[in-house]
Design a protein around this motif. Structure first.
Motif, PDB file in Angstrom:
ATOM      1  N   LEU A 150      51.136-165.204   8.464  1.00 40.41           N
ATOM      2  CA  LEU A 150      50.972-165.949   6.975  1.00 40.41           C
ATOM      3  C   LEU A 150      50.948-167.241   7.451  1.00 40.41           C
ATOM      4  O   LEU A 150      51.385-167.992   7.994  1.00 40.41           O
ATOM      5  N   PRO A 151      49.781-168.004   6.434  1.00 43.54           N
ATOM      6  CA  PRO A 151      49.904-169.724   6.797  1.00 43.54           C
ATOM      7  C   PRO A 151      51.374-169.936   6.015  1.00 43.54           C
ATOM      8  O   PRO A 151      51.463-169.609   4.897  1.00 43.54           O
ATOM      9  N   TYR A 152      52.255-170.955   6.626  1.00 42.38           N
ATOM     10  CA  TYR A 152      53.483-171.220   6.142  1.00 42.38           C
ATOM     11  C   TYR A 152      53.710-172.594   6.811  1.00 42.38           C
ATOM     12  O   TYR A 152      54.063-172.556   7.942  1.00 42.38           O
ATOM     13  N   SER A 153      53.781-173.662   6.237  1.00 46.37           N
ATOM     14  CA  SER A 153      54.038-174.946   7.106  1.00 46.37           C
ATOM     15  C   SER A 153      55.582-175.286   6.752  1.00 46.37           C
ATOM     16  O   SER A 153      56.026-176.441   7.322  1.00 46.37           O
ATOM     17  N   ASP A 154      56.145-174.461   5.845  1.00 49.03           N
ATOM     18  CA  ASP A 154      57.814-175.309   5.562  1.00 49.03           C
ATOM     19  C   ASP A 154      58.622-174.708   6.738  1.00 49.03           C
ATOM     20  O   ASP A 154      59.003-173.654   6.803  1.00 49.03           O
TER      21      ASP A 154
END
Length: 96
Positions: A57-61
């Motif tokens: 999944l795209p996830y930057s946190d």
């Protein structure tokens, strides 16, 4: 049910947030979405199949923590989150 009700009451994104669906690399196996309000972001991923799967999944946190999970191991890879999910596994992540 008490756990889910308590989680909803304690997290503004779940009762006052906007829903956004997340495109995954396994759309036939994993349902994923975020609920976000100005003060919080919650990400949910659910394996809807009776088979193990891995999904990215795209996830930057980088500061996220799992609020609730079953049958999921996760790791970060840059701006993505890699999930190894058991059949019907799920995870609820709270971002900062």
């Amino acid at each position: 049910i008490k756990t889910l009700t308590g989680m909803r009451k304690a997290n503004p994104a779940l009762y006052d947030g906007e829903t956004r669906w997340i495109d995954t690399d396994k759309p036939d196996s994993v349902l994923a979405y975020t609920r976000e309000c100005p003060s919080q972001k919650i990400t949910v991923a659910i394996n809807i199949k009776d088979a193990e799967t891995e999904v990215t999944l795209p996830y930057s946190d980088a500061g996220a923590k799992a609020l609730l999970e079953y049958g999921v191991k996760f790791s970060r890879n840059g701006q993505n989150l890699k999930l190894s999910m058991k059949p019907f596994g799920y995870i609820v992540l709270q971002g900062k």
